[in-house]
Structure formats: structure tokens, C-alpha cells
Design a protein around this motif. Structure first.
Motif, short mmCIF file in Angstrom:
data_model
loop_
_atom_site.label_atom_id
_atom_site.label_comp_id
_atom_site.label_asym_id
_atom_site.label_seq_id
_atom_site.Cartn_x
_atom_site.Cartn_y
_atom_site.Cartn_z
N LYS A 16 0.83 -1.23 0.00
CA LYS A 16 0.00 0.00 0.00
C LYS A 16 0.85 1.27 0.00
O LYS A 16 0.65 2.16 -0.81
CB LYS A 16 -0.89 0.07 1.26
CG LYS A 16 -2.02 -0.91 1.31
CD LYS A 16 -2.79 -0.78 2.60
CE LYS A 16 -1.99 -1.18 3.83
NZ LYS A 16 -1.46 -2.55 3.81
N SER A 17 1.77 1.35 0.96
CA SER A 17 2.54 2.59 1.12
C SER A 17 3.43 2.85 -0.10
O SER A 17 3.52 3.97 -0.58
CB SER A 17 3.39 2.52 2.40
OG SER A 17 2.54 2.39 3.52
N ASP A 40 -2.33 5.54 8.79
CA ASP A 40 -1.92 4.33 9.51
C ASP A 40 -1.29 4.78 10.84
O ASP A 40 -0.08 4.72 11.03
CB ASP A 40 -0.92 3.54 8.66
CG ASP A 40 -0.66 2.16 9.22
OD1 ASP A 40 -1.11 1.88 10.36
OD2 ASP A 40 0.00 1.35 8.55
N ASP A 142 -3.20 6.83 2.56
CA ASP A 142 -2.56 5.53 2.84
C ASP A 142 -3.18 5.01 4.14
O ASP A 142 -3.31 5.77 5.10
CB ASP A 142 -1.04 5.72 3.00
CG ASP A 142 -0.30 4.40 3.12
OD1 ASP A 142 -0.85 3.36 2.72
OD2 ASP A 142 0.85 4.41 3.63
MG MG Z 1 1.87 0.87 4.84
#
Ligand code: MG
Ligand code: ATP
Length: 259
Positions: A16-17, A40, A142
Motif C-alpha cells: 500500500k505505502s 496508519d 494511505d
Molecule cells: Mg503501509
């Protein structure tokens, strides 16, 4: 063009990041003003990809959520950092701009969020105010893996959602949960990205299987890559490897987001 884009996966460590940071950079390369927010809060990390050091974080998302500052005060212009190549070379800085809103990496501040929680409504206001105050063309969110309150909120307010999964049996099942939530929340654009695909797999088969399983568009099937592992989140892949097949595929994702 999608204004708010969330990047999510049911399971952790799917990419994801890295995907968020690279897509944001490609959007900035198109001349756009892009915000990237790290929701996050439990395990922040995307600041590393943008070369933002702890001592250079003036304010974090946590400060905003605790009423210590305005959301715009948490935005860090990281565009210049993108010019530092991992091998010491000078890279082409995108024409546009990238602003990062980091989450705190101080142990006490992470613990406080876990202990006390925060008003999720403030996060919603913050997303919209960021777009307004910084005059952003795009805001990318994110997220933490799995489903939690901030993730549901970010999915609900997104114009586009990128769901990332690996071609792994655990991911197939968990991803179904996220897709179902996205459909219930009526996200206008849903794109799937399959990441870390082993070279021995038939990529067309993987694409077909994912499309059939979720009845959704697969924007990219990315290989498991030694270059990505070696980069080890020390920089932005698409700038360090402009001619790599992963870069080509991420450009395809950007095209779909901009259409
Ligand atoms: Mg991440
Ligand atoms: N295509 C790929 N090939 C090899 N390694 C990859 C690939 N994509 C991502 N990685 C690596 O996988 C690890 C996890 O990536 P990343 O942090 O982007 O995932 P994440 O989904 O944000 O994780 P988390 O759920 O912990 O937030 C990193 O070490 C990254 O370099």
C-alpha cells in the motif's frame, strides 16, 4: 479526475505505502498538486519513502486530531526530497508538488491514540480542509490494513479506491470483505492492483481470476521484484527505475485514475 483516492488492503504488507507514494509521485509528474496522508496511525511508515526524518516533522496528523494545530500545519512539502536517488544520483523532480501529512512515530503518541482514540469526524473535516487549504488536485490516503473506523471513513469519502492484494489464498478471501464494503459504500471508482506476483505465475491468468472473483477492474498485476526489495522503501521506485515494467504498470494505474 479522482479528487480523493484511498489505497487499501485487507492484509498487511501488500505494498500500500509503496503504491501510494509512487502513484502520488507519478501524478505530481503530470504537474498536479498532490497530498498524501498517512492514516496508519498505529504503524506509520510512508514518511520513510519520502525521506522525511523524524526531526523534520513539524506537526503530525496526531497533533491535528488532538487540537494542537490546524490540518494545513501538518503538511510537509517533500517534492525536493524526491530528487535524491538511492545511488546518490540526481533524479528528475516532478513538475507538480507532493505534500505529506505524516502520522507521529513517537512511541508515546502512538500509544495515546491506541489508549484514548480520537474523534473520527475530525479526520473527515481534515481531509476536505486539506484539499481546500492547499488547493490540492488530489489527496491520496494511505491506510492501515484491515477494517477499522478510519479506513471505513476514508473508503466512504473516496472518489476512487485502490485495493491491493497479493496472489495468495489468504488475500483472496480477505480482499472479498473490502470489495464488499466498497460496494456498500458506493465508491465511484474501484481499481484492483495485484502485487508481489511470482515470476512463475501466468500474469494474464492472475488478472482474469481476480477480475472474475471480484467483478472489478484490475489496473495492474505487478511482479515480485528484487529491485523493489533492494530499494527497501529508501526512495520512490518510479523515479529510481523509470524504465522498469513496474513503473510502466503504475503509469497505467495513474491513467485509469485520471480518466
Ligand atoms: Mg503501509
Ligand atoms: N512488487 C514488490 N516486490 C518486492 N517487494 C515489494 C513489492 N512491493 C512492495 N514490496 C516490499 O514489501 C514491503 C511492504 O511494502 P509496503 O510497506 O508498501 O506495504 P504496506 O501494505 O504499506 O504494509 P503495511 O500493511 O505494513 O502498511 C516493503 O519492504 C516493500 O519494499
Amino acid at each position: 479526475m479522482s479528487k480523493i483516492i484511498s489505497v487499501h488492503s485487507f492484509r498487511g504488507g501488500t505494498g500500500k505505502s509503496n503504491t501510494t507514494a509512487n502513484v502520488a509521485t507519478l501524478l505530481a509528474a503530470e504537474g498536479l498538486k498532490v497530498g498524501v496522508i498517512d492514516t496508519d496511525i498505529q504503524s506509520p511508515g510512508i514518511h520513510v519513502l519520502f525521506g522525511l526524518e523524524e526531526q523534520d516533522m513539524k506537526h503530525s496528523l496526531n497533533d491535528y486530531l488532538w487540537g494542537k494545530c490546524e490540518i494545513k500545519d501538518t503538511a510537509h512539502d517533500v517534492t525536493k526530497n524526491l530528487g535524491k536517488g538511492i545511488k546518490g544520483q540526481v533524479l528528475v523532480i516532478p513538475k507538480g508538488q507532493v505534500f505529506l501529512i505524516p502520522s507521529s512515530i513517537k512511541v508515546g503518541e502512538i500509544a495515546r491514540v491506541l489508549r484514548e482514540g480520537y474523534d473520527v469526524g475530525l479526520l473527515n473535516d481534515g481531509f476536505h480542509r486539506l484539499v481546500e487549504d492547499l488547493k490540492l488536485d488530489v489527496l491520496m490516503i494511505d491506510t492501515h490494513p484491515g477494517l477499522n473506523e478510519e479506513t471505513l471513513l476514508s473508503i466512504a469519502i473516496s472518489d476512487a479506491l485502490i485495493i491491493i492484494m497479493r496472489p495468495d489464498q489468504q488475500d483472496y478471501q480477505g480482499t472479498g470483505v473490502t470489495v464488499e464494503v466498497a460496494r456498500k459504500l458506493d465508491v465511484p471508482k474501484l481499481l484492483m492492483v495485484v502485487n508481489k506476483t511470482p515470476a512463475v505465475f501466468d500474469f494474464n491468468e492472475v488478472k482474469k481470476r481476480v477480475e472474475q472473483t471480484y467483478n472489478a477492474t484490475v489496473a495492474a498485476v505487478l511482479p515480485h521484484s528484487d529491485e523493489m526489495m533492494t530499494l527497501a522503501s529508501a526512495g520512490i521506485f518510479v523515479l529510481n527505475y523509470p524504465d522498469h515494467p513496474i513503473t510502466e504498470q503504475l503509469k497505467q494505474v495513474v491513467k485509469l485514475l485520471m480518466s
